[in-house]
Every structure is written in C-alpha cells, then in structure tokens.
Design a protein around this motif. Structure first.
Motif, PDB file in Angstrom:
ATOM      1  N   VAL A  43       5.340 -80.344  75.587  1.00 25.13           N
ATOM      2  CA  VAL A  43       4.556 -81.463  75.737  1.00 25.13           C
ATOM      3  C   VAL A  43       3.190 -80.972  75.875  1.00 25.13           C
ATOM      4  O   VAL A  43       2.055 -81.381  75.375  1.00 25.13           O
ATOM      5  CB  VAL A  43       5.020 -82.481  76.825  1.00 25.13           C
ATOM      6  N   ALA A  44       3.172 -79.727  76.905  1.00 27.83           N
ATOM      7  CA  ALA A  44       1.486 -79.251  76.874  1.00 27.83           C
ATOM      8  C   ALA A  44       1.019 -78.833  75.770  1.00 27.83           C
ATOM      9  O   ALA A  44      -0.087 -78.719  75.629  1.00 27.83           O
ATOM     10  CB  ALA A  44       2.034 -78.113  78.076  1.00 27.83           C
ATOM     11  N   ALA A  45       2.116 -78.181  74.813  1.00 23.84           N
ATOM     12  CA  ALA A  45       1.589 -77.824  73.791  1.00 23.84           C
ATOM     13  C   ALA A  45       1.264 -78.629  72.709  1.00 23.84           C
ATOM     14  O   ALA A  45       1.091 -78.505  71.463  1.00 23.84           O
ATOM     15  CB  ALA A  45       2.586 -76.647  73.117  1.00 23.84           C
ATOM     16  N   GLY A  46       1.538 -80.007  72.843  1.00 24.72           N
ATOM     17  CA  GLY A  46       1.519 -81.229  71.994  1.00 24.72           C
ATOM     18  C   GLY A  46       2.404 -81.136  70.805  1.00 24.72           C
ATOM     19  O   GLY A  46       1.964 -81.291  69.679  1.00 24.72           O
ATOM     20  N   ALA A  47       3.460 -80.410  71.002  1.00 22.40           N
ATOM     21  CA  ALA A  47       4.275 -80.051  69.938  1.00 22.40           C
ATOM     22  C   ALA A  47       5.377 -81.260  69.303  1.00 22.40           C
ATOM     23  O   ALA A  47       5.614 -82.044  70.133  1.00 22.40           O
ATOM     24  CB  ALA A  47       5.371 -78.921  70.334  1.00 22.40           C
ATOM     25  N   HIS A  48       5.212 -81.351  67.908  1.00 18.36           N
ATOM     26  CA  HIS A  48       6.202 -82.516  67.632  1.00 18.36           C
ATOM     27  C   HIS A  48       7.601 -81.624  67.389  1.00 18.36           C
ATOM     28  O   HIS A  48       7.800 -80.829  67.306  1.00 18.36           O
ATOM     29  CB  HIS A  48       5.620 -82.981  66.252  1.00 18.36           C
ATOM     30  N   ASN A  55       4.810 -89.709  74.262  1.00 14.43           N
ATOM     31  CA  ASN A  55       3.687 -90.537  74.198  1.00 14.43           C
ATOM     32  C   ASN A  55       4.475 -92.156  74.350  1.00 14.43           C
ATOM     33  O   ASN A  55       3.666 -92.989  74.848  1.00 14.43           O
ATOM     34  CB  ASN A  55       2.967 -90.919  72.641  1.00 14.43           C
ATOM     35  N   ALA A  56       5.528 -92.222  73.810  1.00 19.01           N
ATOM     36  CA  ALA A  56       6.322 -93.425  73.936  1.00 19.01           C
ATOM     37  C   ALA A  56       6.671 -93.742  75.493  1.00 19.01           C
ATOM     38  O   ALA A  56       6.642 -94.862  76.070  1.00 19.01           O
ATOM     39  CB  ALA A  56       7.629 -93.503  72.860  1.00 19.01           C
ATOM     40  N   LEU A  57       7.066 -92.664  76.120  1.00 18.61           N
ATOM     41  CA  LEU A  57       7.643 -92.742  77.266  1.00 18.61           C
ATOM     42  C   LEU A  57       6.308 -93.201  78.145  1.00 18.61           C
ATOM     43  O   LEU A  57       6.676 -94.188  79.268  1.00 18.61           O
ATOM     44  CB  LEU A  57       8.219 -91.344  77.764  1.00 18.61           C
ATOM     45  N   ILE A  58       5.314 -92.539  78.312  1.00 18.55           N
ATOM     46  CA  ILE A  58       3.964 -92.618  79.296  1.00 18.55           C
ATOM     47  C   ILE A  58       3.601 -94.212  78.815  1.00 18.55           C
ATOM     48  O   ILE A  58       2.727 -94.604  79.900  1.00 18.55           O
ATOM     49  CB  ILE A  58       2.864 -91.607  79.045  1.00 18.55           C
ATOM     50  N   LEU A 371      12.330 -86.347  73.252  1.00 20.69           N
ATOM     51  CA  LEU A 371      11.845 -85.371  74.307  1.00 20.69           C
ATOM     52  C   LEU A 371      12.690 -84.890  75.041  1.00 20.69           C
ATOM     53  O   LEU A 371      12.535 -83.700  75.184  1.00 20.69           O
ATOM     54  CB  LEU A 371      11.096 -86.631  75.317  1.00 20.69           C
ATOM     55  N   CYS A 372      13.863 -85.363  75.649  1.00 18.09           N
ATOM     56  CA  CYS A 372      14.724 -85.001  76.317  1.00 18.09           C
ATOM     57  C   CYS A 372      15.861 -83.712  75.804  1.00 18.09           C
ATOM     58  O   CYS A 372      16.147 -82.806  76.542  1.00 18.09           O
ATOM     59  CB  CYS A 372      15.603 -85.974  77.199  1.00 18.09           C
TER      60      CYS A 372
END
Length: 675
Positions: A43-48, A55-58, A371-372
């Motif tokens: 996430v810190a790297a903005g990796a897909h 982004n859906a989670l937040i 994400l997980c």
C-alpha cells in the motif's frame, strides 16, 4: 545408567513436542505478521492490486475512526449489531497497522473494550445458540490484530479474552454439542462453520490448545454439517464437490464456502493444513460453487436431510440469485490453492479475477481479500483482462407488465448495462446497470401494449463492450380467460379474487386470491379451472408470485372432484413457511382432512408443477426447467367421478390478495412417466 539417559532424552523430546503443540503464532488469526507487513509495504508503494482494495477499505463506513459501538450485556439481543461492531473493530485495526495512524487503533480498542466490559452473560436470543458464532469469530480476529497495539493495556486485553472464554465460547460449544436438540442434519453447514471458526479463533486468541483442537477435530469428524465431508457431501470428476447448501440458495452457499476458507486460513497460520485436508476437499467445493455461479453447468445429486428438504436441483438456476458478486471470498481461496500451492482451479481463479479488487458486501465475510491475501502482482493482475466482448443471443420474452431478458454470459464480465428504446433506431436509455455474472434481467417498468427494444452491454474492470444486437417484445394486458376456462372463488374468501389471460409467454394467466387456505377439511381459494373427463395431466410454470398473506398461503395447480369447499382435491403448490415450500396435497374423501407430502423445500419462482390423474391414481411432480421432472412423495389412490376439474389455485390464508402468474399451461391426456 543408559536407561536413565534414554528416559531423560525421551522426556526432553516429549516436553518439546508438548510445548510446540501449545505454542501459537501471534498475530495468527486471519493474518500473520508477514501478511500485515506485506499489506503495509504494498500500500505504501501504491502497488496494484493491493492499493485498489485498500482504497475501497478506507472509503467504507465501518473503517472510520469515528465509528461508535453499541455494546450491551447480552450480545444476543442483536447479533447483527454485534457483528457490525466486530467488523468495524477489525477494519479499524487493519487500517491502523497498514497506515500507521493510531487513531484507528484507538477506535478499534474502544469498540472491543466497550463489548468486553459490557457483556456479562452467555448470549441468548433469536437463532442463538447458532449464528452468534459469526460475531464471535469476527471479534476474535479483530483482537488478534489489535494485540499488536502497545496502548491496548494488558488489563483490557485480559478482559476481552475473559469475555471470549467465559461468555462467548460456551455459546458456540453448546451449539456444536447439541444443536438446540434438533436432529443432527437440521442445521445448514454455515451454522456449524461459523461456530467452529469462532472456537478456533478463540483458541488462537487465548492460547488455548484444547479449544483450538476441538475446532480442528470437528472440521475433520464432527457430527454436524460443519464436518468437511458433510459440507461437501458429493464429489465428481474434474475436481468438483457439491456444496451442501447448493440446493438451498447461492447466498448461503457462498457464505459457507467463504467462512470455511477463513477457518482453513486461521488453521494454516497456526501450522495446520486444513486447506489440504481430505485431498483438498474445500477446493472441490469452492470450484463447484464458482463454476455454477459463472453460469456453467454442474453435476448435481439430490440433497436431503432429517427435515426432508428434498433439494432436487441446484437453486436459482434461471434467476439473478445465481452469479451475484455479493461475497468477497475468492482471493483468499485463489491465493492459497493456486498461487501458494500451485494447484489448478480455473473457476476459483476466474471468480477471483472477476471480483478484483475485492471490497466488502456483508458482515458475514470480512472482505477486502485483494488487499489481505494477494501474494504477488503477477499472479493477480489488475485489471485482470481486457474489456469484455459483446453479449450475444439476447432474447426478450413478453409477459404481463413485464419483459424477461436473457443472453449468453460473457466470460470476463462482472456486470451488465441494460438499455431500452421504443423504436429500433433508438435512442436507447440505460434502465439498469448491475454488478454480477447473471445474464438475466426482468424489466418491470413497462406499459402493456408498448413495443420495447433492448440491447445489452458487458462491463468489467477494463471497460464496457459495445451494445448487443437489438431484440424486442410487447407486454400485454390481461383480458378474458380463454374459452373453456372459468374463474370461481371456493369456500370462504374476502375480498373476492380476480383472473385474466394474455397471449404472451406461451399464454399467461394472472390469478389473484385470498381465502382461508388450501388444506384441512375445506378450502378457501380462487380457482381458474376447466372441466375434464377421463385421464388428464395439467402442467404449468408458476412464473412469478406476490405474497401478502400469512401462515399456510399457497399458489399452484389443483385437481378437484367438485367446486364444493370440502371436495376431494389434489394440489401441487409452493408457499407455506418461507413462501418456498413445495407440497403435494391430497384429500381423498369428501370432507376429509387434506394430507401433504413435501417436495423441494426451497422452491422459488420461476418453477414448474404437474399433476397427473391416471385411472384412480394421482401423481405430483415438480421441475425447475420444465424438462426434468421429479415425483413429489408417492402416488395417491382415490375413487372419484370421471368428470372433474383441473386448474390454477391461489390462496393467501388471509384477507390480503396474493397474485400468481402462470404460463405454459397445458392440459393433456396421460403423459409417459418423467416427461
């Protein structure tokens, strides 16, 4: 001396394996430290694709640091609210670890503490013991993440664990031990599954080997349907295993697959490979459900239990319930079996791709699996495929105030646009956009007598296809009944029923009725019938139904010796409990009590019914497609007049009008068995 030496070595070895058996990995619920660090790094790297799921989670309401819990002493007063709060605690804990923002950890702590200090009793309430296992498991995995937060005090953490062991575990254990004194196969698999997942999670959270092993043992050999061999009772070639709830509905089938995968994920994180148990039996069940919900045919064996549910077919074969993308469960399963273990699972893989990035839909499954659980980007590309191809073979079928649309599913689509016009050249206006694989749509916003033109386009993460070729249909209003058909209210009805006919969809009858019910020693219903002499078979599709009554309300087909309320009569109907129970009713003497034999307890429209009178024998059948028929109960022998009535019956068992639409109605002589 040597004996003492060997004894010392043995005791040292035994002590080491005993210690290992009681040693738990923390964090080790759904996510290990390695998992959490991977999420944080990507996430810190903005990796897909991790960032897309993040982004859906937040953006989700339950992942906000302003969330307020509604704790209470008896968690069973609202297990749904308890589950919602547990999910919020889990998502806030996850958001804290990944972002580093301690306000989310503080919110998670506040939620968990509120419940830990409020609960002072073993939960009681509706469906409890039973479904309380869902919230219990979710609280446990939330706590397993938050235990990393240094400002969750030992006193608070111990209070939370005390709630788990003193009040919540007994509830789960009680259910698994006695199932509320019901017959052992009464409860569907997801009831057992949520409780063994809860017990397993408590074992991890509280470093309790006995509880952990209790759950593992039940998964392998438990008496109820949470036993993996009962959750996936039938195996087929090609790596497919029929899920126990396939014939019930797809919503619960997906829930069960996802929660049992969560069980296996937690066990895996503690060094126990339940994913691979019994030759990857969970994967067989997941592949089966994935394939079916991709709108591909699957083998099916009638499922029955001690309640005689008689699930003759896989549920929702021709409805929107099949192929909804409402359960974010696939990334966990795909990444374990395909990415980590290198196994072949084409349907799980396809479902994971179509759902990517997984978000959140229901409190029952925690979601955000992209994400997980994504292990590497190359195995989980985003977008997973190019824009979808154009839908083909679109068909439009007119009914009364409705048009049914159906087309071939597009392999990589995860949704569709439905567009409508009143001229073939357009302009076309979008009347529906939906997420899901289901290549069906019901347009109820139509005016009878108007010709409508339709096109459909497919959607996925990469874009939208061009429109399909256009088709058209004209819904019609009902008029008089066809020659030879008569409508009459029988017995006690108020208000009176109505009936009409339209020459659409192989002939459509619309019947509304009230009445005291179909059954006992006399009936109260609306009846649309014709007179027949000799042997006869009536078949009909009940295309749609509106239920506003209560109790033993029923709609279906009927044979009657006379129009008297207490006449000899036979019915094949759906309704009753859950307005989905199919029953073959028979009153074999005038004024006698009607007895019932059960059919598929999960019969939903559209569905087909048949009654056949051959000599002195009446046989009932039902079907989901009008092609393959299943006998309901056993044939009934009766002595009745050679001239009698066959027709369509609607009874609301109340003063409210129920309405049923019947089409493809045929009355013929005797048919060969099974046709």
């Amino acid at each position: 001396m040597n004996k003492l030496k060997y004894l010392s070595i043995f005791l040292l070895f035994f002590s080491s394996i005993t210690t290992a058996a009681q040693s738990f990995v923390h964090p080790g619920g759904l996510h290990t430290q390695t998992d959490l660090d991977r999420m944080k790094t990507q996430v810190a790297a903005g990796a897909h694709p991790w960032i897309d799921s993040w982004n859906a989670l937040i953006a989700h309401p339950k992942a906000q640091n302003t969330y307020i819990a509604a704790a209470r002493a008896n968690m069973g007063v609202s297990r749904q609210r308890a589950s919602a709060d547990a999910v919020a605690a889990y998502l806030n804990a996850l958001r804290w670890y990944i972002s580093g923002d301690t306000s989310y950890a503080a919110c998670s702590r506040k939620i968990l503490n509120a419940w830990a200090y409020a609960v002072n009793q073993v939960p009681t309430g509706q469906d409890i013991p039973g479904l309380m296992g869902i919230a219990t498991y979710e609280f446990a995995v939330a706590g397993e993440i938050l235990r990393l937060y240094p400002n969750w005090s030992p006193a608070d953490f111990n209070q939370f664990k005390n709630m788990m062991t003193t009040y919540l575990y007994p509830n789960c254990h009680d259910f698994l031990s006695r199932h509320n004194n019901a017959c052992i196969s009464h409860y569907w698999a997801n009831w057992d599954i949520c409780n063994i997942t809860a017990v397993l999670s408590i074992g991890v959270l509280c470093d309790d080997t006995a509880k952990f092993n209790e759950a593992i043992t039940y998964f392998k050999s438990g008496a109820g349907n949470g036993n993996i061999a009962k959750a996936v009772p039938f195996l087929y070639p090609g790596g497919l295993g029929q899920w126990q709830e396939t014939g019930r509905d797809q919503e619960h089938a997906l829930l069960g697959v996802g929660m049992l995968a969560s069980f296996c994920q937690i066990a895996w994180n503690q060094g126990q490979d339940m994913y691979g148990y019994d030759n990857n039996r969970l994967l067989a069940g997941a592949e089966y459900i994935a394939r079916y919900n991709l709108w591909k045919d699957v083998p099916y064996t009638t499922y029955n239990n001690c309640d005689n549910v008689l699930n003759f077919w896989a549920s929702e074969q021709n409805s929107f319930g099949r192929g909804r993308l409402q359960r974010p469960i696939w990334e966990m399963i795909y990444n374990h079996y395909v990415v980590r273990k290198g196994l072949i699972a084409p349907y799980v893989k396809a479902m994971a791709a179509i759902n990517r990035p997984e978000g959140f839909e229901h409190d029952d499954n925690l979601g955000f699996g992209t994400l997980c659980y994504t292990l590497n980007a190359s195995a989980s590309p985003y977008p997973p495929s190019p824009a979808p191809s154009i839908p083909t073979r679109l068909q439009a079928t007119a009914s009364v105030r409705k048009v049914w649309l159906k087309w071939l599913p597009v392999a990589t689509a995860n949704g569709y646009n439905v567009l409508r016009a009143t001229t073939s050249a357009g302009p076309y206006t979008t009347i529906a956009t939906f997420k899901g694989i289901s290549p069906v749509y019901e347009d109820t916003g139509v005016i009878n007598g108007t010709r409508y033109y339709y096109v459909v386009s497919a959607i996925n993460q990469a874009g939208t296809s061009a429109n399909s070729s256009a088709v058209n249909a004209t819904p019609l209003a009902t008029g008089p009944l066809p020659a030879g058909w008569i409508k009459q209210d029988i017995g006690t009805v108020a208000p009176t029923g109505t009936a009409g006919y339209a020459n659409v969809s192989n002939g459509t009858f619309v019947v509304s009725g009230t009445g005291t019910g179909i059954g006992a020693s006399a009936d109260g219903l609306s009846y649309v019938y014709k007179s027949i002499t000799g042997d006869a078979t009536i078949s009909a599709r009940m295309a749609a139904s509106t239920w506003t009554g209560g109790g033993s309300q029923k709609s279906g087909i009927m044979i009657r010796e006379s129009l008297a309320p207490n006449a000899i009569a036979f019915s094949m109907t759906s309704g009753d409990g859950g307005i989905r129970e199919a029953r073959f009713g028979s009153r074999t003497s005038t004024g006698g009590s009607m007895s019932f034999q059960t059919g598929n307890a999960y019969t939903r429209t559209p569905t087909w019914f048949r009654l056949q009178k051959a000599g002195n024998t009446v046989t009932a059948y039902q079907s989901t497609d009008g092609k393959t028929w299943f006998a309901v109960g056993t044939p009934v022998t009766v002595s009745m007049t050679n001239t009698y009535y066959v027709g369509l019956a609607v009874s609301s068992n109340s003063s409210n009008l129920n309405t049923a639409k019947f089409d493809s109605v045929t009355v013929a002589g005797r048919l060969p068995l099974g046709r």
